[in-house]
Write a protein that holds these residues in place. Sequence first.
Motif, PDB file in Angstrom:
ATOM      1  N   SER A 105       2.818  -5.661  -2.656  1.00  0.00           N
ATOM      2  CA  SER A 105       2.381  -5.082  -1.388  1.00  0.00           C
ATOM      3  C   SER A 105       0.986  -5.580  -1.044  1.00  0.00           C
ATOM      4  O   SER A 105       0.146  -5.767  -1.935  1.00  0.00           O
ATOM      5  CB  SER A 105       2.377  -3.549  -1.483  1.00  0.00           C
ATOM      6  OG  SER A 105       3.679  -3.071  -1.703  1.00  0.00           O
ATOM      7  N   ARG A 106       0.764  -5.810   0.234  1.00  0.00           N
ATOM      8  CA  ARG A 106      -0.539  -6.223   0.779  1.00  0.00           C
ATOM      9  C   ARG A 106      -1.077  -7.502   0.137  1.00  0.00           C
ATOM     10  O   ARG A 106      -2.287  -7.698   0.048  1.00  0.00           O
ATOM     11  CB  ARG A 106      -1.572  -5.100   0.621  1.00  0.00           C
ATOM     12  CG  ARG A 106      -1.181  -3.835   1.353  1.00  0.00           C
ATOM     13  CD  ARG A 106      -2.245  -2.780   1.259  1.00  0.00           C
ATOM     14  NE  ARG A 106      -1.932  -1.654   2.126  1.00  0.00           N
ATOM     15  CZ  ARG A 106      -2.841  -0.829   2.625  1.00  0.00           C
ATOM     16  NH1 ARG A 106      -4.120  -0.995   2.351  1.00  0.00           N
ATOM     17  NH2 ARG A 106      -2.474   0.163   3.401  1.00  0.00           N
ATOM     18  N   VAL A 134       2.075  -7.599   3.734  1.00  0.00           N
ATOM     19  CA  VAL A 134       0.909  -8.121   4.452  1.00  0.00           C
ATOM     20  C   VAL A 134      -0.214  -7.081   4.440  1.00  0.00           C
ATOM     21  O   VAL A 134       0.029  -5.882   4.562  1.00  0.00           O
ATOM     22  CB  VAL A 134       1.301  -8.488   5.905  1.00  0.00           C
ATOM     23  CG1 VAL A 134       0.082  -8.860   6.734  1.00  0.00           C
ATOM     24  CG2 VAL A 134       2.293  -9.648   5.892  1.00  0.00           C
ATOM     25  N   ARG A 135      -1.435  -7.545   4.312  1.00  0.00           N
ATOM     26  CA  ARG A 135      -2.601  -6.663   4.345  1.00  0.00           C
ATOM     27  C   ARG A 135      -2.800  -6.124   5.766  1.00  0.00           C
ATOM     28  O   ARG A 135      -2.416  -6.783   6.752  1.00  0.00           O
ATOM     29  CB  ARG A 135      -3.856  -7.412   3.906  1.00  0.00           C
ATOM     30  CG  ARG A 135      -4.210  -8.554   4.846  1.00  0.00           C
ATOM     31  CD  ARG A 135      -5.575  -9.120   4.588  1.00  0.00           C
ATOM     32  NE  ARG A 135      -5.821 -10.285   5.429  1.00  0.00           N
ATOM     33  CZ  ARG A 135      -6.151 -10.252   6.706  1.00  0.00           C
ATOM     34  NH1 ARG A 135      -6.268  -9.101   7.339  1.00  0.00           N
ATOM     35  NH2 ARG A 135      -6.373 -11.371   7.385  1.00  0.00           N
ATOM     36  N   PRO A 136      -3.404  -4.952   5.922  1.00  0.00           N
ATOM     37  CA  PRO A 136      -3.748  -4.471   7.266  1.00  0.00           C
ATOM     38  C   PRO A 136      -4.618  -5.508   7.984  1.00  0.00           C
ATOM     39  O   PRO A 136      -5.519  -6.095   7.386  1.00  0.00           O
ATOM     40  CB  PRO A 136      -4.528  -3.188   6.989  1.00  0.00           C
ATOM     41  CG  PRO A 136      -4.007  -2.715   5.672  1.00  0.00           C
ATOM     42  CD  PRO A 136      -3.736  -3.975   4.873  1.00  0.00           C
ATOM     43  N   GLY A 137      -4.309  -5.755   9.232  1.00  0.00           N
ATOM     44  CA  GLY A 137      -5.002  -6.789   9.991  1.00  0.00           C
ATOM     45  C   GLY A 137      -4.352  -8.153   9.875  1.00  0.00           C
ATOM     46  O   GLY A 137      -4.738  -9.090  10.570  1.00  0.00           O
ATOM     47  N   GLY A 138      -3.333  -8.256   8.999  1.00  0.00           N
ATOM     48  CA  GLY A 138      -2.601  -9.513   8.866  1.00  0.00           C
ATOM     49  C   GLY A 138      -1.732  -9.766  10.089  1.00  0.00           C
ATOM     50  O   GLY A 138      -1.520  -8.886  10.921  1.00  0.00           O
ATOM     51  N   ARG A 178       4.826  -0.755  12.305  1.00  0.00           N
ATOM     52  CA  ARG A 178       3.362  -0.822  12.324  1.00  0.00           C
ATOM     53  C   ARG A 178       2.811  -2.182  12.759  1.00  0.00           C
ATOM     54  O   ARG A 178       1.654  -2.494  12.538  1.00  0.00           O
ATOM     55  CB  ARG A 178       2.750  -0.423  10.968  1.00  0.00           C
ATOM     56  CG  ARG A 178       3.042   0.980  10.555  1.00  0.00           C
ATOM     57  CD  ARG A 178       2.326   1.433   9.296  1.00  0.00           C
ATOM     58  NE  ARG A 178       1.451   0.506   8.655  1.00  0.00           N
ATOM     59  CZ  ARG A 178       1.724  -0.150   7.500  1.00  0.00           C
ATOM     60  NH1 ARG A 178       2.858   0.047   6.871  1.00  0.00           N
ATOM     61  NH2 ARG A 178       0.838  -0.977   6.974  1.00  0.00           N
ATOM     62  N   TRP A 179       3.647  -3.004  13.388  1.00  0.00           N
ATOM     63  CA  TRP A 179       3.179  -4.265  13.956  1.00  0.00           C
ATOM     64  C   TRP A 179       2.819  -4.032  15.421  1.00  0.00           C
ATOM     65  O   TRP A 179       3.642  -3.532  16.179  1.00  0.00           O
ATOM     66  CB  TRP A 179       4.253  -5.344  13.885  1.00  0.00           C
ATOM     67  CG  TRP A 179       4.619  -5.800  12.512  1.00  0.00           C
ATOM     68  CD1 TRP A 179       5.756  -5.497  11.821  1.00  0.00           C
ATOM     69  CD2 TRP A 179       3.862  -6.673  11.668  1.00  0.00           C
ATOM     70  NE1 TRP A 179       5.746  -6.127  10.603  1.00  0.00           N
ATOM     71  CE2 TRP A 179       4.604  -6.858  10.483  1.00  0.00           C
ATOM     72  CE3 TRP A 179       2.617  -7.320  11.809  1.00  0.00           C
ATOM     73  CZ2 TRP A 179       4.155  -7.655   9.441  1.00  0.00           C
ATOM     74  CZ3 TRP A 179       2.168  -8.115  10.777  1.00  0.00           C
ATOM     75  CH2 TRP A 179       2.927  -8.280   9.606  1.00  0.00           C
ATOM     76  N   ALA A 195       1.974 -10.605  16.364  1.00  0.00           N
ATOM     77  CA  ALA A 195       1.676  -9.186  16.143  1.00  0.00           C
ATOM     78  C   ALA A 195       0.708  -9.046  14.987  1.00  0.00           C
ATOM     79  O   ALA A 195       0.697  -9.850  14.054  1.00  0.00           O
ATOM     80  CB  ALA A 195       2.960  -8.416  15.853  1.00  0.00           C
ATOM     81  N   VAL A 196      -0.105  -7.998  15.052  1.00  0.00           N
ATOM     82  CA  VAL A 196      -1.068  -7.679  14.006  1.00  0.00           C
ATOM     83  C   VAL A 196      -0.631  -6.394  13.321  1.00  0.00           C
ATOM     84  O   VAL A 196      -0.149  -5.465  13.987  1.00  0.00           O
ATOM     85  CB  VAL A 196      -2.488  -7.529  14.601  1.00  0.00           C
ATOM     86  CG1 VAL A 196      -3.464  -7.014  13.561  1.00  0.00           C
ATOM     87  CG2 VAL A 196      -2.963  -8.836  15.178  1.00  0.00           C
ATOM     88  N   LEU A 197      -0.796  -6.333  12.006  1.00  0.00           N
ATOM     89  CA  LEU A 197      -0.407  -5.143  11.264  1.00  0.00           C
ATOM     90  C   LEU A 197      -1.526  -4.114  11.317  1.00  0.00           C
ATOM     91  O   LEU A 197      -2.644  -4.360  10.873  1.00  0.00           O
ATOM     92  CB  LEU A 197      -0.097  -5.500   9.806  1.00  0.00           C
ATOM     93  CG  LEU A 197       0.408  -4.337   8.957  1.00  0.00           C
ATOM     94  CD1 LEU A 197       1.754  -3.842   9.456  1.00  0.00           C
ATOM     95  CD2 LEU A 197       0.479  -4.738   7.490  1.00  0.00           C
TER      96      LEU A 197
END
Length: 199
Positions: A105-106, A134-138, A178-179, A195-197
């Motif tokens: 994860s992330r 994917v990390r937040p902001g990915g 959450r995208w 899209a950004v996560l």
Amino acid sequence: MSDDHAHVQEFFSVRAADWDSRFPDDGPAYTGAVAELGLRPGDRVLDAGCGTGRALPPLRAAVGPSGVVIGADLTPAMLRAARRAGRDRDGRLLLADACRLPLRSRSLDAVFAAGLIAHLPRPEEGLAELARVVRPGGVLAVFHPIGRAALAARQGRRLAPDDLRAEPNLRPLLAAARWRMTSYADEDTRFLALAVLDG
């Protein structure tokens, strides 16, 4: 393996050997879409549903030698075609289901998904799994080297209102995982939604 997966593998297995020769002019569209991901040297990126690995060379160029490039696909024949084309030099090839990735994860900065969404048996689950790794902001790129109308014409069908890649359908589908869609382009020469996560 579900019947859905068996169908996808059967569909692509018989097409793998001549896939690249059937679509020889797609290279610039892949390169342009990868450029819009905004990757930096050292980034970690997944090509989900990589097929014959056509995105791997531009992804490697974007992240440089210090970056990580992984190409995951459900169909062994497609990965063999990627190896024959030498694209395993640009990224690690992984036989894997995009809905159950063997990744932490992330652990990634971005995902490139060319033609993937239409082949996911449960798109919402697939997009959630991509969000998990994917990390937040990915960033996620939902891509096809030709637009929706051109693809429908190639396949001898009309565009349907329930097409997953239509903006009114894709935006909430992404949001449920959450995208957050940041751009959408559906042209004859390409389809690209970014899209950004969200955290």
